[in-house]
Design an enzyme around this catalytic site. Structure first.
Site, PDB file in Angstrom:
ATOM      1  N   LYS A 201     -24.021 -22.008  41.582  1.00 54.88           N
ATOM      2  CA  LYS A 201     -22.568 -21.817  41.448  1.00 54.88           C
ATOM      3  C   LYS A 201     -22.227 -21.248  40.066  1.00 54.88           C
ATOM      4  O   LYS A 201     -21.457 -20.292  39.936  1.00 54.88           O
ATOM      5  CB  LYS A 201     -21.860 -23.159  41.647  1.00 54.88           C
ATOM      6  CG  LYS A 201     -20.389 -23.157  41.328  1.00 54.88           C
ATOM      7  CD  LYS A 201     -19.631 -22.340  42.319  1.00 54.88           C
ATOM      8  CE  LYS A 201     -18.185 -22.141  41.896  1.00 54.88           C
ATOM      9  NZ  LYS A 201     -17.424 -21.388  42.870  1.00 54.88           N
ATOM     10  N   CYS A 255     -12.015 -20.391  37.246  1.00 54.90           N
ATOM     11  CA  CYS A 255     -13.442 -20.469  37.575  1.00 54.90           C
ATOM     12  C   CYS A 255     -14.254 -19.584  36.652  1.00 54.90           C
ATOM     13  O   CYS A 255     -15.093 -20.067  35.894  1.00 54.90           O
ATOM     14  CB  CYS A 255     -13.641 -20.018  39.022  1.00 54.90           C
ATOM     15  SG  CYS A 255     -12.470 -20.819  40.135  1.00 54.90           S
TER      16      CYS A 255
END
Ligand code: SAJ
Length: 400
Positions: A201, A255
């Site tokens: 991720k 993010c």
């Protein structure tokens, strides 16, 4: 099968809704009572196209019930924020708090999954907490990490269609988690271990950050060299193995501008490119603000009056209304603080009202401004005609 989603935010709520729509009995949990109340009333508290109707449906059938504390379930998903603290250190306190909340409910055979973006080792650390508080569960529950990958604005499609990476603390945990997600994910489910899934991720978002930094660096070079960066990138991308992203006024959102720090804070010596990319993307916003300030000074010297400046688009990326962690908003604010009584018009066509900015219609602002600063490439701006009578600072390639 009853599943508990800890956190009903931008990822937790859509995932809870999709799971409920696919025959899973869902308990959605949020510490904010207003979120719980709204969710149970079938009202969406986030903005996501198409999700409102689905929420109404799963609430009316009773498939999704929101509460402020979790009920006993068979699977528990941690979908809470992982921001960073000062010094860019990741803050996993929400994951830990959510874990401690479900801890007393865990029973033999249960599945525990972290979806929140997390530093390497978080899943193992949470497993240690679980086993130290509930030693009788050691080897009897399943613990895994499965990051989300959805793009805000396209969540319903991507939640179902994207491939996912699933890493358990052991193979049995990986298989148990795969079996859960297979109930509603149509993309492929890739098996790995927890640490690799966590790093995967972070790698995805760091990779994008580095690629954007490359484009932003090119834009700085081209500005000095008198080259149109948009034309340059379009031409370079004609090479079959080159695919450069687009420069902009910086990298925003929750993010890409955050996750790389989860790597750099833990591995500072090894993560040179990742750290530099962060610096370049942060610097780009300050560079843009300085360009605007210099253009304003030049205008005043030449015209003996203060300019009217239009700041076009303050969302963190094109065609959304999300202003959080937006470099465009940062630039607009910085310029306003230094504007010396010049008139600054703030434009954001996707937002109707704002408590700080007095928003102006984009056509009107374009008409009356002396200096037009394109910060976010919203689609409506692209139909504006390029005007020679204005100073145009096009940081996002509207008139490329
Ligand atoms: N940006 C550029 N140039 C580009 C592309 C983007 O300057 O060529 C800027 C945008 O304007 C924005 C920022 O980057 O300020 C981030 O936008 P984005 O569209 O790249 O990504 P997010 O933050 O909306 O979503 C990302 C996605 N990750 C990747 O594409 C690797 C999404 O799949 C993740 O699920 C999401 O982060 C997340 O939650 O981690």
């Amino acid at each position: 099968m009853k599943a508990c989603f800890m956190g009903l935010g931008y990822i937790g709520l859509p995932t809870a809704i999709i799971a409920a729509k696919n025959g899973i009995e869902v308990n959605g949990v949020d510490v904010n009572p207003i979120v719980v109340e709204k969710t149970n009333a079938g009202e969406l508290h986030i903005i996501e196209p198409g999700l409102g109707e689905l929420l109404k449906e799963v609430v009316s059938t009773g498939a999704l019930v929101a509460t402020t504390t979790p009920e006993e379930c068979d699977a528990y998903f941690m979908v809470v924020p992982t921001p960073f603290k000062g010094n860019h250190q990741p803050d996993t306190s929400f994951v830990e708090a959510a874990t401690r909340t479900v801890l007393p409910l865990l029973k033999e055979g249960d599945l525990y999954v972290i979806e929140s973006t997390s530093p390497i080792g978080t899943t193992e650390a949470m497993a240690d907490i679980i086993y130290s508080e509930r030693p009788e569960l050691k080897g009897k529950i399943y613990i895994a990490y499965c990051p989300e990958r959805v793009l805000p604005g396209n969540v319903i499609y991507e939640l179902v269609q994207n491939d996912r990476v699933i890493g358990g603390i052991d193979e049995a945990s990986t298989e148990k988690a795969i079996a859960f997600y297979a109930q509603f994910v149509k993309g492929q489910l890739h098996r790995t271990n927890a640490r690799t899934a966590e790093m995967c991720k972070l790698t995805e978002n760091s990779s994008r950050d580095v690629q954007i930094a490359f484009a932003n660096e090119l834009s700085l070079i081209c500005d000095r060299a008198g080259i149109n960066v948009w034309e340059l990138i379009a031409l370079a991308n004609k090479h079959p193995r080159v695919n450069i992203l687009q420069p902009g006024c910086g990298v925003g959102g929750h993010c890409i501008a955050v996750d790389p720090y989860f790597i750099t804070s833990a591995y500072p010596e090894e993560s040179q490119i990742i750290a530099t990319a962060r610096e370049i993307n942060n610097y780009k916003a300050d560079w843009c603000a300085e360009k605007v300030e210099n253009a304003m000074l030049k205008f005043e010297l030449e015209n003996h009056r203060k300019p009217v400046v239009a700041m076009m688009g303050i969302a963190f990326k094109p065609d959304i209304d999300d202003l959080r962690e937006s470099p465009a908003k940062y630039i607009a604010t910085k310029v306003m603080q230094k504007c010396n009584n010049a008139s600054i018009l703030v434009v954001e066509p996707n937002v109707s009202e704002h408590n700080v900015f007095n928003l102006t219609d984009y056509n009107e602002a374009y008409e009356i401004a002396d200096i037009v600063v394109f910060l976010t490439a919203h689609t409506p701006f692209k139909s504006l005609e390029k005007r020679e009578d204005k100073v145009i600072l096009d940081f996002c390639g509207i008139f490329r």
